[in-house]
Each structure stands twice: as structure tokens, then as C-alpha cells.
Design a protein around this motif. Structure first.
Motif, mmCIF file in Angstrom:
data_model
loop_
_atom_site.group_PDB
_atom_site.id
_atom_site.type_symbol
_atom_site.label_atom_id
_atom_site.label_comp_id
_atom_site.label_asym_id
_atom_site.label_seq_id
_atom_site.Cartn_x
_atom_site.Cartn_y
_atom_site.Cartn_z
ATOM 1 N N GLU A 30 0.819 -1.206 0.000
ATOM 2 C CA GLU A 30 0.000 0.000 0.000
ATOM 3 C C GLU A 30 0.856 1.261 0.000
ATOM 4 O OE1 GLU A 30 -0.470 -2.593 2.074
ATOM 5 O OE2 GLU A 30 -2.456 -3.312 1.501
ATOM 6 N N GLU A 31 1.897 1.255 0.840
ATOM 7 C CA GLU A 31 2.775 2.423 0.915
ATOM 8 C C GLU A 31 3.526 2.642 -0.393
ATOM 9 O OE1 GLU A 31 6.527 4.182 3.492
ATOM 10 O OE2 GLU A 31 5.547 2.355 4.171
ATOM 11 N N ALA A 33 2.715 1.560 -3.408
ATOM 12 C CA ALA A 33 1.757 1.942 -4.451
ATOM 13 C C ALA A 33 1.400 3.420 -4.334
ATOM 14 C CB ALA A 33 0.507 1.072 -4.351
ATOM 15 N N PHE A 34 1.187 3.887 -3.116
ATOM 16 C CA PHE A 34 0.868 5.299 -2.893
ATOM 17 C C PHE A 34 2.023 6.189 -3.354
ATOM 18 C CE2 PHE A 34 1.052 9.095 -0.205
ATOM 19 C CZ PHE A 34 -0.176 9.665 -0.505
ATOM 20 N N ARG A 35 3.226 5.835 -2.965
ATOM 21 C CA ARG A 35 4.407 6.636 -3.341
ATOM 22 C C ARG A 35 4.620 6.674 -4.849
ATOM 23 N NH1 ARG A 35 9.312 5.684 0.947
ATOM 24 N NH2 ARG A 35 8.121 6.107 2.831
ATOM 25 N N ASP A 37 2.174 6.256 -7.048
ATOM 26 C CA ASP A 37 0.911 6.694 -7.649
ATOM 27 C C ASP A 37 0.337 5.629 -8.593
ATOM 28 O OD1 ASP A 37 -1.235 8.438 -7.967
ATOM 29 O OD2 ASP A 37 -0.326 9.439 -9.697
ATOM 30 N N SER A 39 -2.039 1.644 -8.325
ATOM 31 C CA SER A 39 -2.916 0.908 -7.408
ATOM 32 C C SER A 39 -2.159 -0.262 -6.774
ATOM 33 C CB SER A 39 -4.155 0.390 -8.131
ATOM 34 O OG SER A 39 -3.860 -0.751 -8.899
ATOM 35 N N ARG A 40 -2.586 -0.647 -5.590
ATOM 36 C CA ARG A 40 -1.968 -1.761 -4.892
ATOM 37 C C ARG A 40 -2.168 -3.062 -5.667
ATOM 38 N NH1 ARG A 40 -2.391 -6.218 -3.010
ATOM 39 N NH2 ARG A 40 -4.635 -6.126 -3.153
ATOM 40 N N ALA A 64 10.175 5.619 -6.129
ATOM 41 C CA ALA A 64 9.510 5.404 -4.845
ATOM 42 C C ALA A 64 10.350 4.526 -3.921
ATOM 43 C CB ALA A 64 8.134 4.787 -5.065
#
Length: 89
Positions: A30-31, A33-35, A37, A39-40, A64
Motif C-alpha cells: 500500500e505504501e 503503491a501510494f508513493r 501513484d 494501485s496496490r 519510490a
């Protein structure tokens, strides 16, 4: 008769290296994927070598992870000591 193994594809090497580095950095999918941009779910498919990832997304994941993109494509990165299996991925 000697059998030869088919070398892993660049897509599989990249995905395995992303997973290895992510785990060594103790980062969740999750982290990361967020960094990056993305999706997980997409990241999970990339790590398993199921997704044919674009160069732009490869670059986003490398940034990332604070890595150089060519390093994530190296066969030798796969030779790092194995990390402990974590069920949270």
C-alpha cells in the motif's frame, strides 16, 4: 542429457526485485503503491510478473524505492539474502 533452464524474463526479474527491495525497506504494498501513484492491485500483479509494466511505471516504482531503474532489472539483485516471509503482503 543436459537440460537448460529458461532464464527468467525481464518482467519477472523486475517484479521480484521490486518485491525484494520493498520488503528489505519494510514497506507495505500500500505504501509503495501510494508513493508510486499506482494501485496496490497493479503493484501486486507487477511483483508476481503477471503485468506487462510500462517504462513510466517502472521509473515511478524505482523512484519510490529510492533506486536506480537499471538496478531493478539486474539478475544479481535476486541473489540477495532471502527475506522472511510476511503474510501481510
Amino acid at each position: 542429457m543436459k537440460t537448460t533452464e529458461t532464464p527468467p524474463s525481464a518482467r519477472l526479474i523486475f517484479g521480484q526485485n521490486v518485491r525484494r527491495v520493498r520488503r528489505l525497506k519494510e514497506m507495505s504494498q500500500e505504501e509503495l503503491a501510494f508513493r508510486a501513484d499506482i494501485s496496490r492491485t497493479y503493484l501486486s500483479e507487477v511483483e508476481r510478473g503477471e503485468r506487462n509494466i510500462s517504462v513510466d511505471n517502472m521509473e515511478a516504482l524505482a523512484e519510490a524505492l529510492e533506486m536506480e531503474l537499471p538496478d531493478l532489472l539486474r539478475h544479481t539483485l535476486l541473489a540477495l539474502p532471502k527475506e522472511e516471509h510476511r503474510s501481510s503482503d
